[in-house]
Write a protein that holds these residues in place. Structure first.
Motif, PDB file in Angstrom:
ATOM      1  N   ALA A  31       0.835  -1.210   0.000  1.00  0.00           N
ATOM      2  CA  ALA A  31       0.000   0.000   0.000  1.00  0.00           C
ATOM      3  C   ALA A  31       0.862   1.249   0.000  1.00  0.00           C
ATOM      4  CB  ALA A  31      -0.924  -0.009   1.212  1.00  0.00           C
ATOM      5  N   ALA A  32       1.936   1.225   0.774  1.00  0.00           N
ATOM      6  CA  ALA A  32       2.828   2.385   0.825  1.00  0.00           C
ATOM      7  C   ALA A  32       3.562   2.573  -0.505  1.00  0.00           C
ATOM      8  CB  ALA A  32       3.833   2.214   1.958  1.00  0.00           C
ATOM      9  N   GLN A  33       3.982   1.473  -1.114  1.00  0.00           N
ATOM     10  CA  GLN A  33       4.744   1.561  -2.362  1.00  0.00           C
ATOM     11  C   GLN A  33       3.872   1.966  -3.547  1.00  0.00           C
ATOM     12  OE1 GLN A  33       6.469  -2.326  -2.515  1.00  0.00           O
ATOM     13  NE2 GLN A  33       7.976  -1.903  -0.905  1.00  0.00           N
ATOM     14  N   SER A  34       2.564   1.643  -3.467  1.00  0.00           N
ATOM     15  CA  SER A  34       1.670   1.985  -4.574  1.00  0.00           C
ATOM     16  C   SER A  34       1.099   3.382  -4.442  1.00  0.00           C
ATOM     17  CB  SER A  34       0.511   0.979  -4.650  1.00  0.00           C
ATOM     18  OG  SER A  34      -0.321   1.080  -3.490  1.00  0.00           O
ATOM     19  N   MET A  35       1.477   4.093  -3.399  1.00  0.00           N
ATOM     20  CA  MET A  35       0.988   5.440  -3.203  1.00  0.00           C
ATOM     21  C   MET A  35       1.322   6.308  -4.415  1.00  0.00           C
ATOM     22  SD  MET A  35       1.509   8.803  -2.266  1.00  0.00           S
ATOM     23  CE  MET A  35       3.265   8.748  -2.015  1.00  0.00           C
ATOM     24  N   GLY A  36       0.365   7.056  -4.867  1.00  0.00           N
ATOM     25  CA  GLY A  36       0.564   7.931  -6.008  1.00  0.00           C
ATOM     26  C   GLY A  36       0.003   7.365  -7.297  1.00  0.00           C
ATOM     27  N   LEU A  37      -0.267   6.065  -7.319  1.00  0.00           N
ATOM     28  CA  LEU A  37      -0.835   5.469  -8.527  1.00  0.00           C
ATOM     29  C   LEU A  37      -2.313   5.821  -8.680  1.00  0.00           C
ATOM     30  CD1 LEU A  37       0.796   1.912  -8.433  1.00  0.00           C
ATOM     31  CD2 LEU A  37       1.495   3.901  -9.797  1.00  0.00           C
ATOM     32  N   PHE A  38      -3.019   5.889  -7.536  1.00  0.00           N
ATOM     33  CA  PHE A  38      -4.456   6.111  -7.594  1.00  0.00           C
ATOM     34  C   PHE A  38      -4.891   7.391  -6.888  1.00  0.00           C
ATOM     35  CE2 PHE A  38      -3.600   1.522  -7.458  1.00  0.00           C
ATOM     36  CZ  PHE A  38      -4.055   1.173  -8.722  1.00  0.00           C
ATOM     37  N   LEU A  95      10.992   6.865   4.683  1.00  0.00           N
ATOM     38  CA  LEU A  95      10.421   8.024   5.372  1.00  0.00           C
ATOM     39  C   LEU A  95      11.510   8.774   6.132  1.00  0.00           C
ATOM     40  CD1 LEU A  95       7.103   6.473   6.758  1.00  0.00           C
ATOM     41  CD2 LEU A  95       7.503   7.641   4.587  1.00  0.00           C
ATOM     42  N   ALA A  96      12.413   8.022   6.757  1.00  0.00           N
ATOM     43  CA  ALA A  96      13.508   8.652   7.498  1.00  0.00           C
ATOM     44  C   ALA A  96      14.458   9.390   6.559  1.00  0.00           C
ATOM     45  CB  ALA A  96      14.272   7.596   8.288  1.00  0.00           C
ATOM     46  N   GLN A  97      14.472   9.001   5.280  1.00  0.00           N
ATOM     47  CA  GLN A  97      15.339   9.631   4.283  1.00  0.00           C
ATOM     48  C   GLN A  97      14.648  10.782   3.560  1.00  0.00           C
ATOM     49  OE1 GLN A  97      16.459   6.367   1.753  1.00  0.00           O
ATOM     50  NE2 GLN A  97      17.806   5.431   3.284  1.00  0.00           N
ATOM     51  N   GLY A  98      13.425  11.100   4.015  1.00  0.00           N
ATOM     52  CA  GLY A  98      12.704  12.205   3.404  1.00  0.00           C
ATOM     53  C   GLY A  98      11.949  11.844   2.149  1.00  0.00           C
ATOM     54  N   LYS A  99      11.842  10.538   1.875  1.00  0.00           N
ATOM     55  CA  LYS A  99      11.080  10.091   0.710  1.00  0.00           C
ATOM     56  C   LYS A  99       9.633   9.794   1.122  1.00  0.00           C
ATOM     57  CE  LYS A  99      15.252   7.946  -1.170  1.00  0.00           C
ATOM     58  NZ  LYS A  99      15.891   6.675  -1.614  1.00  0.00           N
ATOM     59  N   GLY A 100       8.825   9.372   0.186  1.00  0.00           N
ATOM     60  CA  GLY A 100       7.430   9.043   0.494  1.00  0.00           C
ATOM     61  C   GLY A 100       6.549  10.262   0.625  1.00  0.00           C
ATOM     62  N   GLU A 101       6.803  11.301  -0.165  1.00  0.00           N
ATOM     63  CA  GLU A 101       5.970  12.501  -0.118  1.00  0.00           C
ATOM     64  C   GLU A 101       4.525  12.147  -0.482  1.00  0.00           C
ATOM     65  OE1 GLU A 101       5.770  16.991  -2.076  1.00  0.00           O
ATOM     66  OE2 GLU A 101       7.414  15.615  -2.572  1.00  0.00           O
ATOM     67  N   GLY A 102       3.589  12.680   0.262  1.00  0.00           N
ATOM     68  CA  GLY A 102       2.179  12.387   0.024  1.00  0.00           C
ATOM     69  C   GLY A 102       1.676  11.193   0.792  1.00  0.00           C
ATOM     70  N   LEU A 103       2.535  10.587   1.599  1.00  0.00           N
ATOM     71  CA  LEU A 103       2.138   9.446   2.425  1.00  0.00           C
ATOM     72  C   LEU A 103       2.214   9.847   3.894  1.00  0.00           C
ATOM     73  CD1 LEU A 103       1.476   6.405   2.799  1.00  0.00           C
ATOM     74  CD2 LEU A 103       3.955   5.985   2.808  1.00  0.00           C
ATOM     75  N   LEU A 104       1.113   9.669   4.594  1.00  0.00           N
ATOM     76  CA  LEU A 104       1.062   9.931   6.030  1.00  0.00           C
ATOM     77  C   LEU A 104       0.670   8.639   6.735  1.00  0.00           C
ATOM     78  CD1 LEU A 104       1.011  11.861   8.510  1.00  0.00           C
ATOM     79  CD2 LEU A 104      -1.394  12.281   7.984  1.00  0.00           C
ATOM     80  N   THR A 105       1.389   8.287   7.797  1.00  0.00           N
ATOM     81  CA  THR A 105       1.137   7.040   8.505  1.00  0.00           C
ATOM     82  C   THR A 105       0.893   7.320   9.982  1.00  0.00           C
ATOM     83  OG1 THR A 105       2.637   5.890   6.985  1.00  0.00           O
ATOM     84  CG2 THR A 105       2.035   4.738   9.023  1.00  0.00           C
ATOM     85  N   ILE A 106      -0.115   6.640  10.536  1.00  0.00           N
ATOM     86  CA  ILE A 106      -0.382   6.680  11.974  1.00  0.00           C
ATOM     87  C   ILE A 106      -0.314   5.246  12.490  1.00  0.00           C
ATOM     88  CG2 ILE A 106      -1.979   7.325  13.821  1.00  0.00           C
ATOM     89  CD1 ILE A 106      -3.277   9.301  11.904  1.00  0.00           C
ATOM     90  N   VAL A 107       0.561   5.004  13.450  1.00  0.00           N
ATOM     91  CA  VAL A 107       0.698   3.683  14.056  1.00  0.00           C
ATOM     92  C   VAL A 107       0.100   3.735  15.455  1.00  0.00           C
ATOM     93  CG1 VAL A 107       2.296   1.862  14.745  1.00  0.00           C
ATOM     94  CG2 VAL A 107       2.803   3.270  12.730  1.00  0.00           C
ATOM     95  N   HIS A 108      -0.817   2.812  15.748  1.00  0.00           N
ATOM     96  CA  HIS A 108      -1.501   2.771  17.039  1.00  0.00           C
ATOM     97  C   HIS A 108      -0.944   1.620  17.877  1.00  0.00           C
ATOM     98  CE1 HIS A 108      -4.829   5.410  15.541  1.00  0.00           C
ATOM     99  NE2 HIS A 108      -4.490   4.848  14.382  1.00  0.00           N
ATOM    100  N   LEU A 109      -0.487   1.945  19.081  1.00  0.00           N
ATOM    101  CA  LEU A 109       0.083   0.942  19.980  1.00  0.00           C
ATOM    102  C   LEU A 109      -0.470   1.130  21.394  1.00  0.00           C
ATOM    103  CD1 LEU A 109       3.778   1.342  18.828  1.00  0.00           C
ATOM    104  CD2 LEU A 109       2.452  -0.751  18.556  1.00  0.00           C
ATOM    105  N   PRO A 110      -0.513   0.056  22.187  1.00  0.00           N
ATOM    106  CA  PRO A 110      -0.874   0.202  23.606  1.00  0.00           C
ATOM    107  C   PRO A 110       0.311   0.762  24.389  1.00  0.00           C
ATOM    108  CG  PRO A 110      -0.277  -2.060  23.165  1.00  0.00           C
ATOM    109  CD  PRO A 110      -0.197  -1.339  21.838  1.00  0.00           C
ATOM    110  N   ARG A 111       0.217   0.768  25.692  1.00  0.00           N
ATOM    111  CA  ARG A 111       1.355   1.187  26.511  1.00  0.00           C
ATOM    112  C   ARG A 111       2.500   0.193  26.320  1.00  0.00           C
ATOM    113  NH1 ARG A 111       3.191   0.069  31.655  1.00  0.00           N
ATOM    114  NH2 ARG A 111       1.413  -1.310  32.045  1.00  0.00           N
ATOM    115  N   LEU A 112       3.694   0.704  26.126  1.00  0.00           N
ATOM    116  CA  LEU A 112       4.857  -0.140  25.878  1.00  0.00           C
ATOM    117  C   LEU A 112       5.797  -0.124  27.080  1.00  0.00           C
ATOM    118  CD1 LEU A 112       5.721   1.007  22.226  1.00  0.00           C
ATOM    119  CD2 LEU A 112       4.261  -0.907  22.931  1.00  0.00           C
ATOM    120  N   ASP A 113       6.387  -1.275  27.360  1.00  0.00           N
ATOM    121  CA  ASP A 113       7.370  -1.320  28.444  1.00  0.00           C
ATOM    122  C   ASP A 113       8.725  -0.849  27.913  1.00  0.00           C
ATOM    123  OD1 ASP A 113       8.550  -3.475  27.056  1.00  0.00           O
ATOM    124  OD2 ASP A 113       7.419  -4.953  28.214  1.00  0.00           O
TER     125      ASP A 113
END
Length: 217
Positions: free
Chosen positions: A68-75, A105-123
């Protein structure tokens, strides 16, 4: 970079959206509100397409997320991807996949892609893992801190203020807030529902102890 959940508005006003946000904590209401703020900012910024992936079990197929991340921009021009990991444990394959996901993403690539990761409390061990380090290094980590019992009356007062209401000044108001806090027993979702009830029952302005007592009971 880490921010608290109550700092998101300030963060967005300073620099706009970053490529990835990782929300972690064990207060469902505050985590949900943090995600809602990010989604609203994304919609306002033109992120019209949204995909949600829930990681369930050790046999989750991460290829769909990566694809899904790699196909971003096709549609579409801008895409929001949400990755939910309820267990907080992506597993060995998930660890590799998340690091692979974050690398561009850390290299500044993936323009137009926004990601939200949901996690519980982590130790501590989870926060020191390679996959969490990749998420933190590629964007913003949103820490959802619990509201301690002694903080709850002030939290309720701020929420009342946000909806145009307040308690009486002085000792009467403090007693009303303490009563409110005792009734919800630290459950923020329950407190939120009672606050919504007060907003429906009474107009903006000062609330008496009796009005709060009647609504909360």
């Amino acid at each position: 970079m880490q921010v608290r959940s109550d700092q998101i508005t300030q963060h967005l006003s300073r620099g706009g959206l970053k490529p990835i946000y990782t929300i972690h904590g064990d207060e469902p209401l505050l985590a949900q509100e943090a995600a809602d703020q990010l989604r609203a900012a994304a919609r306002a910024d033109g992120y019209s397409d949204r995909q949600v992936f829930t990681v369930s079990g050790a046999h989750f197929d991460w290829s769909g997320v990566l694809g899904a991340a790699q196909s971003m921009g096709l549609f579409c021009d801008k895409q929001l991807i949400e990755i939910r990991i309820p267990s907080g444990k992506p597993g060995k394959e998930g660890s590799v996949a998340l690091q692979q996901y974050c690398e561009p993403l850390a290299q500044g690539k993936g323009e137009g892609l926004l990601t939200i990761v949901h996690l519980p409390r982590l130790d501590r061990q989870q926060q020191q893992s390679a996959w969490f380090g990749a998420l933190d290094g590629a964007g913003i980590t949103v820490r959802v801190d619990p509201v301690e019992r002694h903080q709850l009356p002030q939290w309720i007062a701020k929420r009342l203020q946000a909806q145009g209401q307040s308690v009486q000044p002085g000792e009467a108001g403090q007693q009303a807030l303490a009563f409110f806090a005792d009734r919800v027993e630290g459950n923020l979702l329950a407190a939120h529902q009672e606050l919504q009830k007060l907003a429906l029952l009474h107009p903006a302005g000062e609330l008496s102890f009796e009005q709060i007592q009647e609504a909360v009971l």
